[in-house]
Design a protein around this motif. Structure first.
Motif, PDB file in Angstrom:
ATOM      1  N   TYR A 188      81.029  -6.846-113.920  1.00 21.84           N
ATOM      2  CA  TYR A 188      82.453  -6.829-113.592  1.00 21.84           C
ATOM      3  C   TYR A 188      82.903  -5.395-113.824  1.00 21.84           C
ATOM      4  CZ  TYR A 188      87.424  -8.268-113.836  1.00 21.84           C
ATOM      5  OH  TYR A 188      88.765  -8.416-113.633  1.00 21.84           O
ATOM      6  N   TRP A 189      82.966  -4.622-112.744  1.00 19.45           N
ATOM      7  CA  TRP A 189      83.339  -3.214-112.846  1.00 19.45           C
ATOM      8  C   TRP A 189      84.724  -3.017-112.250  1.00 19.45           C
ATOM      9  CZ3 TRP A 189      78.694   0.392-111.280  1.00 19.45           C
ATOM     10  CH2 TRP A 189      77.611   0.140-112.137  1.00 19.45           C
ATOM     11  N   VAL A 190      85.640  -2.482-113.041  1.00 25.69           N
ATOM     12  CA  VAL A 190      86.968  -2.180-112.533  1.00 25.69           C
ATOM     13  C   VAL A 190      86.876  -0.831-111.811  1.00 25.69           C
ATOM     14  CG1 VAL A 190      89.417  -1.862-113.078  1.00 25.69           C
ATOM     15  CG2 VAL A 190      88.016  -3.444-114.449  1.00 25.69           C
ATOM     16  N   LEU A 191      87.040  -0.885-110.484  1.00 30.55           N
ATOM     17  CA  LEU A 191      86.882   0.304-109.648  1.00 30.55           C
ATOM     18  C   LEU A 191      88.207   1.033-109.428  1.00 30.55           C
ATOM     19  CD1 LEU A 191      84.557  -1.343-106.988  1.00 30.55           C
ATOM     20  CD2 LEU A 191      83.899  -0.076-109.047  1.00 30.55           C
ATOM     21  N   LYS A 214      76.527   6.358-102.133  1.00 32.21           N
ATOM     22  CA  LYS A 214      77.227   7.141-103.154  1.00 32.21           C
ATOM     23  C   LYS A 214      77.371   6.326-104.433  1.00 32.21           C
ATOM     24  CE  LYS A 214      82.276   7.270-103.157  1.00 32.21           C
ATOM     25  NZ  LYS A 214      83.006   7.102-104.117  1.00 32.21           N
ATOM     26  N   GLU A 215      77.311   7.009-105.557  1.00 33.55           N
ATOM     27  CA  GLU A 215      77.479   6.329-106.834  1.00 33.55           C
ATOM     28  C   GLU A 215      78.908   5.823-106.955  1.00 33.55           C
ATOM     29  OE1 GLU A 215      77.185   7.219-111.596  1.00 33.55           O
ATOM     30  OE2 GLU A 215      76.010   8.444-110.219  1.00 33.55           O
ATOM     31  N   MET A 216      79.046   4.600-107.404  1.00 39.39           N
ATOM     32  CA  MET A 216      80.349   3.974-107.523  1.00 39.39           C
ATOM     33  C   MET A 216      81.157   4.632-108.644  1.00 39.39           C
ATOM     34  SD  MET A 216      80.781  -0.133-107.564  1.00 39.39           S
ATOM     35  CE  MET A 216      79.616  -0.500-106.277  1.00 39.39           C
ATOM     36  N   GLN A 217      82.422   4.908-108.361  1.00 42.96           N
ATOM     37  CA  GLN A 217      83.323   5.447-109.372  1.00 42.96           C
ATOM     38  C   GLN A 217      84.015   4.294-110.078  1.00 42.96           C
ATOM     39  OE1 GLN A 217      83.558   8.892-110.040  1.00 42.96           O
ATOM     40  NE2 GLN A 217      81.763   8.732-108.720  1.00 42.96           N
ATOM     41  N   VAL A 218      83.932   4.281-111.388  1.00 43.79           N
ATOM     42  CA  VAL A 218      84.507   3.217-112.194  1.00 43.79           C
ATOM     43  C   VAL A 218      85.672   3.795-112.991  1.00 43.79           C
ATOM     44  CG1 VAL A 218      83.983   1.521-114.007  1.00 43.79           C
ATOM     45  CG2 VAL A 218      82.252   2.115-112.323  1.00 43.79           C
ATOM     46  N   VAL A 219      86.696   2.982-113.214  1.00 43.35           N
ATOM     47  CA  VAL A 219      87.846   3.418-114.004  1.00 43.35           C
ATOM     48  C   VAL A 219      87.363   3.838-115.385  1.00 43.35           C
ATOM     49  CG1 VAL A 219      89.961   2.599-115.136  1.00 43.35           C
ATOM     50  CG2 VAL A 219      89.491   1.967-112.758  1.00 43.35           C
ATOM     51  N   LYS A 220      87.916   4.948-115.861  1.00 45.16           N
ATOM     52  CA  LYS A 220      87.623   5.417-117.215  1.00 45.16           C
ATOM     53  C   LYS A 220      88.877   5.220-118.066  1.00 45.16           C
ATOM     54  CE  LYS A 220      84.114   8.918-116.086  1.00 45.16           C
ATOM     55  NZ  LYS A 220      83.493   8.110-115.127  1.00 45.16           N
ATOM     56  N   GLY A 221      88.675   4.835-119.322  1.00 45.46           N
ATOM     57  CA  GLY A 221      89.794   4.683-120.241  1.00 45.46           C
ATOM     58  C   GLY A 221      90.679   3.473-119.959  1.00 45.46           C
ATOM     59  N   LEU A 222      90.099   2.387-119.455  1.00 44.53           N
ATOM     60  CA  LEU A 222      90.873   1.175-119.191  1.00 44.53           C
ATOM     61  C   LEU A 222      91.503   0.681-120.489  1.00 44.53           C
ATOM     62  CD1 LEU A 222      91.453  -1.083-116.978  1.00 44.53           C
ATOM     63  CD2 LEU A 222      89.603  -2.335-118.092  1.00 44.53           C
ATOM     64  N   ALA A 267      88.315   0.149-101.887  1.00 47.26           N
ATOM     65  CA  ALA A 267      87.013  -0.526-101.869  1.00 47.26           C
ATOM     66  C   ALA A 267      86.078   0.139-100.860  1.00 47.26           C
ATOM     67  CB  ALA A 267      87.188  -2.008-101.549  1.00 47.26           C
ATOM     68  N   LYS A 268      86.626   0.475 -99.727  1.00 47.20           N
ATOM     69  CA  LYS A 268      85.837   1.124 -98.674  1.00 47.20           C
ATOM     70  C   LYS A 268      85.289   2.473 -99.165  1.00 47.20           C
ATOM     71  CE  LYS A 268      86.239   2.169 -93.749  1.00 47.20           C
ATOM     72  NZ  LYS A 268      87.157   2.188 -92.613  1.00 47.20           N
ATOM     73  N   GLU A 269      86.116   3.215 -99.893  1.00 47.54           N
ATOM     74  CA  GLU A 269      85.691   4.506-100.457  1.00 47.54           C
ATOM     75  C   GLU A 269      84.528   4.344-101.432  1.00 47.54           C
ATOM     76  OE1 GLU A 269      89.212   6.162-102.260  1.00 47.54           O
ATOM     77  OE2 GLU A 269      90.211   6.406-100.312  1.00 47.54           O
ATOM     78  N   GLU A 270      84.403   3.166-102.027  1.00 49.01           N
ATOM     79  CA  GLU A 270      83.307   2.905-102.975  1.00 49.01           C
ATOM     80  C   GLU A 270      82.077   2.325-102.285  1.00 49.01           C
ATOM     81  OE1 GLU A 270      83.183   4.160-105.847  1.00 49.01           O
ATOM     82  OE2 GLU A 270      85.274   4.804-105.833  1.00 49.01           O
ATOM     83  N   GLY A 271      82.095   2.297-100.950  1.00 46.06           N
ATOM     84  CA  GLY A 271      80.915   1.879-100.205  1.00 46.06           C
ATOM     85  C   GLY A 271      80.852   0.411 -99.850  1.00 46.06           C
ATOM     86  N   TYR A 272      81.949  -0.311 -99.988  1.00 49.11           N
ATOM     87  CA  TYR A 272      81.968  -1.727 -99.642  1.00 49.11           C
ATOM     88  C   TYR A 272      82.179  -1.925 -98.151  1.00 49.11           C
ATOM     89  CZ  TYR A 272      81.878  -3.469-104.385  1.00 49.11           C
ATOM     90  OH  TYR A 272      81.475  -3.786-105.648  1.00 49.11           O
ATOM     91  N   VAL A 321      91.005  -3.346-108.185  1.00 47.63           N
ATOM     92  CA  VAL A 321      89.851  -3.599-107.327  1.00 47.63           C
ATOM     93  C   VAL A 321      88.664  -3.719-108.271  1.00 47.63           C
ATOM     94  CG1 VAL A 321      88.369  -2.728-105.477  1.00 47.63           C
ATOM     95  CG2 VAL A 321      90.851  -2.302-105.401  1.00 47.63           C
ATOM     96  N   VAL A 322      87.947  -4.840-108.163  1.00 48.28           N
ATOM     97  CA  VAL A 322      86.823  -5.114-109.054  1.00 48.28           C
ATOM     98  C   VAL A 322      85.585  -5.382-108.213  1.00 48.28           C
ATOM     99  CG1 VAL A 322      85.934  -6.687-110.816  1.00 48.28           C
ATOM    100  CG2 VAL A 322      88.363  -6.071-110.814  1.00 48.28           C
ATOM    101  N   GLY A 323      84.474  -4.805-108.634  1.00 54.53           N
ATOM    102  CA  GLY A 323      83.222  -5.018-107.925  1.00 54.53           C
ATOM    103  C   GLY A 323      82.062  -5.012-108.890  1.00 54.53           C
ATOM    104  N   GLN A 324      80.889  -4.748-108.323  1.00 55.57           N
ATOM    105  CA  GLN A 324      79.689  -4.638-109.145  1.00 55.57           C
ATOM    106  C   GLN A 324      78.662  -3.794-108.406  1.00 55.57           C
ATOM    107  OE1 GLN A 324      78.136  -6.510-106.541  1.00 55.57           O
ATOM    108  NE2 GLN A 324      76.799  -7.432-108.046  1.00 55.57           N
ATOM    109  N   PRO A 325      77.643  -3.298-109.103  1.00 54.82           N
ATOM    110  CA  PRO A 325      76.773  -2.254-108.548  1.00 54.82           C
ATOM    111  C   PRO A 325      76.067  -2.564-107.232  1.00 54.82           C
ATOM    112  CG  PRO A 325      76.040  -2.912-110.761  1.00 54.82           C
ATOM    113  CD  PRO A 325      77.268  -3.688-110.457  1.00 54.82           C
ATOM    114  N   SER A 326      75.727  -3.816-106.965  1.00 55.46           N
ATOM    115  CA  SER A 326      75.018  -4.117-105.713  1.00 55.46           C
ATOM    116  C   SER A 326      75.966  -4.190-104.514  1.00 55.46           C
ATOM    117  CB  SER A 326      74.247  -5.441-105.832  1.00 55.46           C
ATOM    118  OG  SER A 326      75.152  -6.528-105.780  1.00 55.46           O
ATOM    119  N   ARG A 327      77.273  -4.175-104.796  1.00 60.05           N
ATOM    120  CA  ARG A 327      78.312  -4.286-103.766  1.00 60.05           C
ATOM    121  C   ARG A 327      78.270  -5.642-103.043  1.00 60.05           C
ATOM    122  NH1 ARG A 327      76.864   1.072-104.026  1.00 60.05           N
ATOM    123  NH2 ARG A 327      78.578   2.580-104.197  1.00 60.05           N
TER     124      ARG A 327
END
Length: 185
Positions: free
Chosen positions: A101-104, A4-12, A144-149, A114-120
């Motif tokens: 550096y993606w704020v998830l 699944k495509e990672m959801q990133v915070v919008k409007g940080l 994090a688990k919901e984002e596929g980690y 929770v911070v990650g990056q596209p390759s997980r």
């Protein structure tokens, strides 16, 4: 199965994001010593809109650190996708290393992230405090688990009750922590 495509915070709100964040848990990384404690990051907004990054950890009572710069991947986007650039090794900074550096996830009060990056391959659970309760920790792990980690790889970061202050800390002036970390120590 498609990831699944990672959801990133919008409007940080980048100004609210500035300050000190304690690493509560992370995926082990060759860029950090395995025996490091009181690991944290301090972010400061630069006049040009970039962010000064100071990552610190203590090994055998000595402070190891690396400084870098973070900036938005796409300045026109409202997504919290940043790039972080460090120069390594920290004791002779000559080689630029850039990472995502993606704020998830960020809570409404900007106390947990929770911070990650596209390759997980990398994941950090951050807090404004060195210790958090188990319920909050489990909620962040679930995000994090919901984002596929694969959250089974998470390692809790040890923190003392009174984390050392930067100004008073003995320095690892030789960068030994960084050299050891390359060899998995």
């Amino acid at each position: 199965m498609a990831t699944k495509e990672m959801q990133v915070v919008k409007g940080l709100d980048i100004e609210r994001y500035m300050g000190r964040w304690y690493e509560i848990a992370s995926f082990p990384s060759r860029f950090q010593p395995k025996s490091g404690v009181d690991t944290r990051a301090t972010y400061t907004l630069n006049p040009d809109g970039t962010v000064h990054v100071l990552n610190e950890t203590w090994t055998d009572g000595k402070r190891g650190y690396i400084e870098g710069t973070a900036y938005k991947t796409d300045p026109k986007s409202d997504e919290a996708k940043l790039k972080v650039k460090f120069y390594v090794p920290p004791f002779l900074p000559i080689i630029p290393v850039t990472g995502d550096y993606w704020v998830l996830y960020i809570d409404a009060d900007y106390q947990y992230a929770v911070v990650g990056q596209p390759s997980r391959s990398y994941l950090w659970i951050l807090s404004r405090r060195a210790h958090i309760d188990e319920e909050t920790y489990n909620m962040l792990v679930e995000k994090a688990k919901e984002e596929g980690y694969d959250v089974g790889k998470l390692h809790k970061s040890p923190h003392s009750d009174n984390p050392p202050e930067t100004e008073n800390a003995p320095q690892d002036t030789k960068g030994i922590w960084w050299i050891k970390s390359i060899f998995g120590k």
